[in-house]
Scaffold this motif. Sequence first.
Motif, PDB file in Angstrom:
ATOM      1  N   MET A  53       5.513  -4.805  -7.105  1.00 56.67           N
ATOM      2  CA  MET A  53       4.801  -4.473  -8.205  1.00 56.67           C
ATOM      3  C   MET A  53       3.402  -4.969  -8.335  1.00 56.67           C
ATOM      4  O   MET A  53       3.381  -6.062  -8.032  1.00 56.67           O
ATOM      5  CB  MET A  53       4.989  -4.439  -9.991  1.00 56.67           C
ATOM      6  N   THR A  54       1.952  -4.407  -8.638  1.00 51.58           N
ATOM      7  CA  THR A  54       0.730  -4.863  -8.482  1.00 51.58           C
ATOM      8  C   THR A  54       0.663  -5.849  -9.833  1.00 51.58           C
ATOM      9  O   THR A  54       1.198  -5.666 -10.770  1.00 51.58           O
ATOM     10  CB  THR A  54      -0.108  -3.795  -8.499  1.00 51.58           C
ATOM     11  N   ASP A  55      -0.339  -6.577  -9.782  1.00 51.85           N
ATOM     12  CA  ASP A  55      -0.693  -7.370 -11.117  1.00 51.85           C
ATOM     13  C   ASP A  55      -1.064  -6.617 -11.881  1.00 51.85           C
ATOM     14  O   ASP A  55      -0.784  -6.749 -13.145  1.00 51.85           O
ATOM     15  CB  ASP A  55      -1.754  -8.521 -10.412  1.00 51.85           C
TER      16      ASP A  55
ATOM     17  N   PRO B 267      -4.344 -13.344 -12.713  1.00 47.91           N
ATOM     18  CA  PRO B 267      -3.403 -14.328 -12.120  1.00 47.91           C
ATOM     19  C   PRO B 267      -1.902 -14.219 -12.653  1.00 47.91           C
ATOM     20  O   PRO B 267      -1.321 -14.970 -13.430  1.00 47.91           O
ATOM     21  CB  PRO B 267      -3.953 -15.459 -13.127  1.00 47.91           C
ATOM     22  N   ILE B 268      -1.484 -13.139 -11.922  1.00 46.42           N
ATOM     23  CA  ILE B 268      -0.031 -12.746 -12.100  1.00 46.42           C
ATOM     24  C   ILE B 268       0.500 -12.664 -10.738  1.00 46.42           C
ATOM     25  O   ILE B 268       0.172 -11.878  -9.965  1.00 46.42           O
ATOM     26  CB  ILE B 268      -0.091 -11.546 -13.012  1.00 46.42           C
ATOM     27  N   GLN B 269       1.723 -13.162 -10.805  1.00 44.38           N
ATOM     28  CA  GLN B 269       2.623 -13.227  -9.463  1.00 44.38           C
ATOM     29  C   GLN B 269       3.019 -11.867  -9.343  1.00 44.38           C
ATOM     30  O   GLN B 269       3.847 -11.381 -10.166  1.00 44.38           O
ATOM     31  CB  GLN B 269       3.749 -14.305  -9.458  1.00 44.38           C
ATOM     32  N   SER B 270       3.188 -11.175  -8.147  1.00 46.03           N
ATOM     33  CA  SER B 270       3.777  -9.885  -7.846  1.00 46.03           C
ATOM     34  C   SER B 270       5.254  -9.977  -8.040  1.00 46.03           C
ATOM     35  O   SER B 270       5.831 -10.997  -7.364  1.00 46.03           O
ATOM     36  CB  SER B 270       3.417  -9.353  -6.467  1.00 46.03           C
ATOM     37  N   VAL B 271       5.934  -8.939  -8.364  1.00 50.57           N
ATOM     38  CA  VAL B 271       7.456  -9.111  -8.783  1.00 50.57           C
ATOM     39  C   VAL B 271       7.950  -7.482  -8.063  1.00 50.57           C
ATOM     40  O   VAL B 271       7.212  -6.658  -8.645  1.00 50.57           O
ATOM     41  CB  VAL B 271       7.854  -9.409  -9.979  1.00 50.57           C
ATOM     42  N   ASN B 272       9.018  -7.593  -7.354  1.00 48.06           N
ATOM     43  CA  ASN B 272       9.567  -6.402  -7.201  1.00 48.06           C
ATOM     44  C   ASN B 272       8.347  -5.194  -6.682  1.00 48.06           C
ATOM     45  O   ASN B 272       8.390  -4.138  -6.623  1.00 48.06           O
ATOM     46  CB  ASN B 272      10.103  -5.826  -8.127  1.00 48.06           C
TER      47      ASN B 272
ATOM     48  N   LYS C 292       0.890  -1.246   0.031  1.00 49.64           N
ATOM     49  CA  LYS C 292       0.027   0.041   0.231  1.00 49.64           C
ATOM     50  C   LYS C 292       0.844   1.148   0.058  1.00 49.64           C
ATOM     51  O   LYS C 292       1.313   1.744   1.255  1.00 49.64           O
ATOM     52  CB  LYS C 292      -0.970  -0.113   1.143  1.00 49.64           C
ATOM     53  N   CYS C 293       1.302   1.633  -1.049  1.00 50.47           N
ATOM     54  CA  CYS C 293       2.091   2.710  -1.306  1.00 50.47           C
ATOM     55  C   CYS C 293       1.681   3.671  -2.600  1.00 50.47           C
ATOM     56  O   CYS C 293       0.915   3.268  -3.615  1.00 50.47           O
ATOM     57  CB  CYS C 293       3.586   2.323  -1.498  1.00 50.47           C
ATOM     58  N   ARG C 294       2.063   4.861  -2.935  1.00 54.22           N
ATOM     59  CA  ARG C 294       1.774   5.590  -3.882  1.00 54.22           C
ATOM     60  C   ARG C 294       2.227   5.308  -5.115  1.00 54.22           C
ATOM     61  O   ARG C 294       1.324   5.406  -6.029  1.00 54.22           O
ATOM     62  CB  ARG C 294       2.400   7.233  -3.553  1.00 54.22           C
ATOM     63  N   LYS C 295       3.296   4.362  -5.260  1.00 55.53           N
ATOM     64  CA  LYS C 295       3.641   3.965  -6.590  1.00 55.53           C
ATOM     65  C   LYS C 295       2.930   2.941  -7.247  1.00 55.53           C
ATOM     66  O   LYS C 295       2.716   2.788  -8.424  1.00 55.53           O
ATOM     67  CB  LYS C 295       5.253   3.316  -6.334  1.00 55.53           C
ATOM     68  N   ASN C 296       2.007   2.223  -6.084  1.00 51.14           N
ATOM     69  CA  ASN C 296       1.052   1.069  -6.558  1.00 51.14           C
ATOM     70  C   ASN C 296      -0.067   1.612  -6.698  1.00 51.14           C
ATOM     71  O   ASN C 296      -1.208   0.766  -6.974  1.00 51.14           O
ATOM     72  CB  ASN C 296       1.171   0.060  -5.406  1.00 51.14           C
TER      73      ASN C 296
END
Length: 155
Positions: A89-91, A82-87, A60-64
């Motif tokens: 980042m949101t789906d 159905p996407i795995q979060s990486v670094n 929960k941050c501004r960049k997301n």
Amino acid sequence: MPTLDTLNKVQRINHHGYGFVSSKHRFKSMNYQRFLAHLSEVGIEEECIIHMRLATHGSKCRKNCHPFVENGVYFAHNGVLPIQSVNDMTDSEIFFRGQVYPLVMKYGYESKVTESMMMAAAGSSKFAMMYKGKVKLYGDYMKLNGVYYSNLRWL
């Protein structure tokens, strides 16, 4: 534009960040009051995408906060992909940067190929995009008092 009462109702259940883009303005924040102050600058004649986040992937941050942007193409999403979060980042951002934006660059924002692929990808999700002030919606949006909503759970 939704009424302040409607925005407040939506915010009660989608309170993990706020963002909008219009033909003349854009803003993202974790602060609802600052979001409202900037949103009040949007003119009635402006096309606008408003997004209030309920986090499913990524912190929960501004960049997301949505909408995400790449070279003037804006993208907001409601739903779970159905996407795995990486670094962190949101789906939604992963989908936008890896699939949507390249699709728009290859075939064009308003091409039949882009339209067809976006509708197929939406499934039960809702996508909103803006490019050069023109908004495109994909998925089953509902219209209420002249405003399109991805859902009416706030009613």
